[in-house]
Write an enzyme that holds these catalytic residues in place. Structure first.
Site, PDB file in Angstrom:
ATOM      1  CE  LYS A 160      -1.929   1.402   4.036  1.00 26.22           C
ATOM      2  NZ  LYS A 160      -1.658   2.991   4.296  1.00 26.22           N
ATOM      3  CG  ASN A 161       2.260   2.820   3.494  1.00 20.13           C
ATOM      4  OD1 ASN A 161       0.918   3.078   2.983  1.00 20.13           O
ATOM      5  ND2 ASN A 161       2.420   2.665   4.883  1.00 20.13           N
ATOM      6  CB  CYS A 201      -5.277  11.053  11.046  1.00 20.67           C
ATOM      7  SG  CYS A 201      -3.801  10.330  11.328  1.00 20.67           S
ATOM      8  NE  ARG A 206       0.166  10.359  10.191  1.00 23.34           N
ATOM      9  CZ  ARG A 206      -0.500   9.328   9.349  1.00 23.34           C
ATOM     10  NH1 ARG A 206      -1.618   9.087   9.458  1.00 23.34           N
ATOM     11  NH2 ARG A 206       0.385   8.542   8.321  1.00 23.34           N
ATOM     12  CG  ASP A 231       2.729   1.485   9.450  1.00 22.13           C
ATOM     13  OD1 ASP A 231       2.234   2.251  10.329  1.00 22.13           O
ATOM     14  OD2 ASP A 231       3.209   1.896   8.604  1.00 22.13           O
ATOM     15  NE  ARG A 257      -7.580   4.417   5.075  1.00 19.21           N
ATOM     16  CZ  ARG A 257      -7.088   5.381   5.703  1.00 19.21           C
ATOM     17  NH1 ARG A 257      -7.266   5.707   6.842  1.00 19.21           N
ATOM     18  NH2 ARG A 257      -5.974   6.040   5.026  1.00 19.21           N
TER      19      ARG A 257
HETATM   20  N1  EPU Z   1       5.711  15.005  10.673  1.00 22.09           N
HETATM   21  C1  EPU Z   1       5.760  16.370  11.197  1.00 22.09           C
HETATM   22  N2  EPU Z   1       5.948  17.240  10.128  1.00 22.09           N
HETATM   23  C2  EPU Z   1       5.697  16.573   8.841  1.00 22.09           C
HETATM   24  C3  EPU Z   1       5.680  15.422   8.607  1.00 22.09           C
HETATM   25  C4  EPU Z   1       5.684  14.447   9.322  1.00 22.09           C
HETATM   26  O1  EPU Z   1       5.725  16.735  12.160  1.00 22.09           O
HETATM   27  O2  EPU Z   1       5.759  17.426   7.899  1.00 22.09           O
HETATM   28  C5  EPU Z   1       5.610  13.951  11.975  1.00 22.09           C
HETATM   29  C6  EPU Z   1       4.405  13.100  12.111  1.00 22.09           C
HETATM   30  O3  EPU Z   1       3.436  13.823  12.893  1.00 22.09           O
HETATM   31  C7  EPU Z   1       4.927  11.707  12.759  1.00 22.09           C
HETATM   32  C8  EPU Z   1       6.218  11.741  12.238  1.00 22.09           C
HETATM   33  O4  EPU Z   1       6.808  12.838  12.033  1.00 22.09           O
HETATM   34  O5  EPU Z   1       5.075  12.094  14.126  1.00 22.09           O
HETATM   35  C9  EPU Z   1       6.497  10.651  11.244  1.00 22.09           C
HETATM   36  O6  EPU Z   1       5.543  10.483  10.240  1.00 22.09           O
HETATM   37  P1  EPU Z   1       5.721  10.552   8.472  1.00 22.09           P
HETATM   38  O7  EPU Z   1       5.622  11.850   7.649  1.00 22.09           O
HETATM   39  O8  EPU Z   1       6.844   9.556   8.153  1.00 22.09           O
HETATM   40  O9  EPU Z   1       4.309   9.618   8.283  1.00 22.09           O
HETATM   41  P2  EPU Z   1       3.687   9.637   7.032  1.00 22.09           P
HETATM   42  O10 EPU Z   1       4.480   9.647   5.882  1.00 22.09           O
HETATM   43  O11 EPU Z   1       2.383  10.299   7.096  1.00 22.09           O
HETATM   44  C10 EPU Z   1       3.786   6.982   6.370  1.00 22.09           C
HETATM   45  C11 EPU Z   1       3.057   5.884   6.246  1.00 22.09           C
HETATM   46  C12 EPU Z   1       2.330   5.508   7.666  1.00 22.09           C
HETATM   47  C13 EPU Z   1       3.433   5.112   8.489  1.00 22.09           C
HETATM   48  C14 EPU Z   1       4.569   6.001   8.758  1.00 22.09           C
HETATM   49  C15 EPU Z   1       5.699   5.986   9.579  1.00 22.09           C
HETATM   50  C16 EPU Z   1       2.186   6.110   3.875  1.00 22.09           C
HETATM   51  C17 EPU Z   1       1.110   6.459   3.002  1.00 22.09           C
HETATM   52  N3  EPU Z   1       2.075   5.993   5.207  1.00 22.09           N
HETATM   53  O12 EPU Z   1       2.989   8.061   7.072  1.00 22.09           O
HETATM   54  O13 EPU Z   1       1.427   4.395   7.347  1.00 22.09           O
HETATM   55  O14 EPU Z   1       2.948   4.613   9.762  1.00 22.09           O
HETATM   56  O15 EPU Z   1       5.009   6.699   7.292  1.00 22.09           O
HETATM   57  O16 EPU Z   1       6.351   4.985   9.383  1.00 22.09           O
HETATM   58  O17 EPU Z   1       3.404   5.990   3.601  1.00 22.09           O
HETATM   59  C18 EPU Z   1      -0.072   2.743   7.755  1.00 22.09           C
HETATM   60  O18 EPU Z   1      -0.039   2.308   6.641  1.00 22.09           O
HETATM   61  O19 EPU Z   1      -0.891   2.242   8.805  1.00 22.09           O
HETATM   62  C19 EPU Z   1       0.265   3.980   7.972  1.00 22.09           C
HETATM   63  C20 EPU Z   1      -0.213   4.920   8.885  1.00 22.09           C
END
Ligand code: EPU
Length: 414
Positions: free
Chosen positions: A18-19, A114, A119, A302, A394
Site C-alpha cells: 500500500k505505502n 487523524c 501529523r 505499523d 484500507r
Molecule cells: N511529521 C511532522 N511534520 C511533517 C511530517 C511528519 O511533524 O511535515 C511527523 C508526524 O506527525 C509523525 C512523524 O513525523 O509524528 C512521522 O510521520 P511520517 O511523515 O513519516 O508519516 P507519514 O508519511 O504520514 C507514513 C505511512 C504510515 C506510517 C508512517 C511511519 C504512508 C502512506 N503512510 O506516514 O502508514 O505509519 O509513514 O512509518 O506511507 C499505515 O500504513 O497504517 C500508516 C499509517
C-alpha cells in the site's frame, strides 16, 4: 467475526505494498506518458488515490485480474485535491510535489488530524519553499505555485516518509541538484525511487539518509512492479506466532522485515527465510518481547499494534513503546475488552501476558489497530466481533479469505 483457537497451516501470498503504491500512483502526474504498474493491491486507499487522480483528469485503465493499473496524465483538467478525499486519506498530500513540479500549480487540502495523531505537513511545505515554490494557506487549503522548482539542500527536522517521497518527486523535474538529508530510509521510498528512475529521473542514495536528485527537463513513461507489502507480511507472521501452526508466506521481501523477524524469533517462533518467502512455525511457548518503534530499519510503528496482540498472550511482561505517533495505542482498550492485561502510560504499554483471551465485541480504530484485533480474535476463546472493518479494507487485501484459507475461523458479517 472470528472464532479463536485454530492453528494456522498452509500457504499465503502477500499483495503489493500500500505505502509504495500510493506515492507511485501519484508519480504518474510527473509525465504525460503512461505509467504501467503491476502488483497493485486491491485496497480502499488505492481506489481513493485513483479517484483523486481521475478527478484531475488522469486516465486510468485497470486489469484487476492481473493487479495491473496504467495511469496517464497527458493533460490535467484541474490541480486540486479536495478536502472530501484528503480527509479520508492523508497520503493524498503526495500529489503536492508532482503537481507543482510539472504544472507549476497545486491546491491541496490540509489533511488535518487523524486517528493516530496530529501529523502536520510542515516539512513538505518547508522543503518545497526552499525549492522556490510560493506557498500560502487559506481556507484549509495549501496553494503552491512555481515557475520551475530549483534544486536545494534540504534537511528534514524529523524522518518523514511521505515528506521524503513528496520532495523527491518534486525534485526530479527541478532545475539543478536537490539533496535530501535526514531522509526516510523506508523501503517504500526506495521502491518509488526505482520507479522514478525508470521514468528517466536521476536519483541516487534512496534507502540511505541522504538522497541526491539531479533534476531533468522531463520524465517519460515506464513499467514498474510494486514491491511486496512488508507490513501485510509482518501481520501474517505475527498472526502465526500468536495462533501457532506452520505457514509459508510467499511473494514477500524478507530483507525489508529484519526487525520484525528478529522480534518474532525472540518471542519463540521459528522462521526460515528464503529470497522471496518465509516459513514460520510456532509450536513451543510464546515469550514476551519488548518493542520500541523507530524509523526504518528500526521496528516499524505499523507493526506495533500486532506485536501488542502477540505479547498479550505471551509468558512474561513486555514494554511496548510507540515513538513515532502520539496517539497510536487506541487498540489497548479494545485488547483489554478481550481480557488482556495492559497498563498504558502515555505511549508506553506494559503488557503482562495472560493464559488466554476471551472473545468479545470490539471496535477497530485505525488500520493497524484492526490488524491487532484480528490477531487477538484468532486466539481468543469464543467469538470476537470487530466493528468498523472499513479500516482493514484500507490496507489489507481480502484478509479474511487469506486467513480462512490458512484454517482460521473468520468471516465478514454482512
Ligand atoms: N511529521 C511532522 N511534520 C511533517 C511530517 C511528519 O511533524 O511535515 C511527523 C508526524 O506527525 C509523525 C512523524 O513525523 O509524528 C512521522 O510521520 P511520517 O511523515 O513519516 O508519516 P507519514 O508519511 O504520514 C507514513 C505511512 C504510515 C506510517 C508512517 C511511519 C504512508 C502512506 N503512510 O506516514 O502508514 O505509519 O509513514 O512509518 O506511507 C499505515 O500504513 O497504517 C500508516 C499509517
Amino acid at each position: 467475526m472470528l472464532t479463536g483457537g485454530a492453528l494456522l497451516h498452509g500457504v499465503v501470498g502477500v499483495s503489493g505494498a500500500k505505502n509504495a503504491a500510493l506515492p507511485i500512483l501519484c508519480a504518474s502526474l510527473l509525465t504525460p506518458d503512461p505509467l504501467a504498474l503491476t502488483n497493485v493491491p486491491d485496497l480502499r486507499d488505492v481506489a481513493t488515490a485513483r479517484r483523486l487522480l481521475e478527478k484531475m483528469g488522469v486516465t486510468a485503465e485497470a486489469d484487476p485480474a492481473r493487479h495491473a493499473l496504467t495511469l496517464q496524465a497527458r493533460t490535467l483538467t484541474g490541480h486540486t485535491a479536495s478536502y472530501d478525499l484528503v480527509k479520508t486519506m492523508r497520503a493524498s498530500i503526495l500529489v503536492l510535489g508532482p503537481l507543482v513540479a510539472r504544472f507549476g500549480e497545486a491546491v491541496v487540502s490540509l489533511p488535518g488530524g487523524c486517528a493516530i495523531g496530529v501529523r502536520p505537513v510542515d516539512q513538505h511545505i518547508k522543503a518545497l519553499e526552499a525549492m522556490g515554490a510560493a506557498i500560502s494557506i487559506a481556507h484549509g487549503y495549501i496553494h503552491a505555485t512555481a515557475s520551475r522548482l530549483k534544486g536545494a539542500r534540504i534537511l528534514f527536522d524529523m524522518v518523514t516518509v511521505t515528506g521524503t517521497e513528496n520532495v523527491m518527486m518534486a525534485a526530479t523535474l527541478a532545475d539543478g541538484v536537490t539533496v535530501l538529508e535526514n531522509a526516510a530510509r523506508e523501503p517504500e521510498v526506495t521502491d518509488l525511487a526505482h520507479c522514478l528512475n525508470a521514468m528517466g529521473a536521476k536519483i541516487t542514495g534512496a534507502g540511505t539518509a541522504e538522497i541526491r536528485i539531479e533534476g531533468v527537463a522531463s520524465l517519460h513513461g515506464a513499467a514498474h512492479r510494486i514491491m511486496p507489502d512488508r507490513i501485510e507480511t509482518g501481520t501474517f507472521l505475527a498472526a502465526v506466532a500468536a495462533a501457532g501452526g506452520d505457514v509459508l508466506v510467499r511473494d514477500a521481501d524478507p530483507a525489508t522485515l529484519v526487525a520484525v523477524i528478529d522480534k518474532l524469533v525472540e518471542a519463540g517462533a521459528t522462521i526460515d527465510v528464503a529470497a522471496d518467502s518465509l516459513r514460520i512455525r510456532r509450536q513451543g511457548p510464546l515469550r514476551s518481547v519488548n518493542v520500541r518503534t523507530a524509523p526504518y530499519p528500526g521496528f516499524p510503528t505499523d507493526m506495533q499494534a500486532q506485536l501488542l496482540a502477540v505479547n498479550a498472550i505471551a509468558q512474561g511482561t513486555a514494554v511496548v513503546t510507540e515513538t513515532i505517533f502520539e496517539n497510536r495505542m487506541m487498540h489497548v482498550q479494545e485488547l483489554q475488552r478481550l481480557g488482556a492485561n495492559i497498563e498504558l502510560e502515555g505511549n508506553v504499554a506494559i503488557v503482562k501476558g495472560v493464559l488466554r483471551l476471551t472473545g468479545a465485541a470490539v471496535m477497530a480504530t485505525d488500520l493497524r489497530a484492526s490488524a491487532c484485533l484480528v490477531i487477538a480474535g484468532l486466539v481468543a476463546e469464543g467469538e470476537t466481533v470487530i466493528d468498523r472493518i472499513y479500516h482493514l479494507d484500507r490496507g489489507y487485501e481480502r484478509i479474511e479469505s487469506k486467513l480462512s484459507a490458512l484454517g482460521a475461523s473468520i468471516r465478514r458479517a454482512a
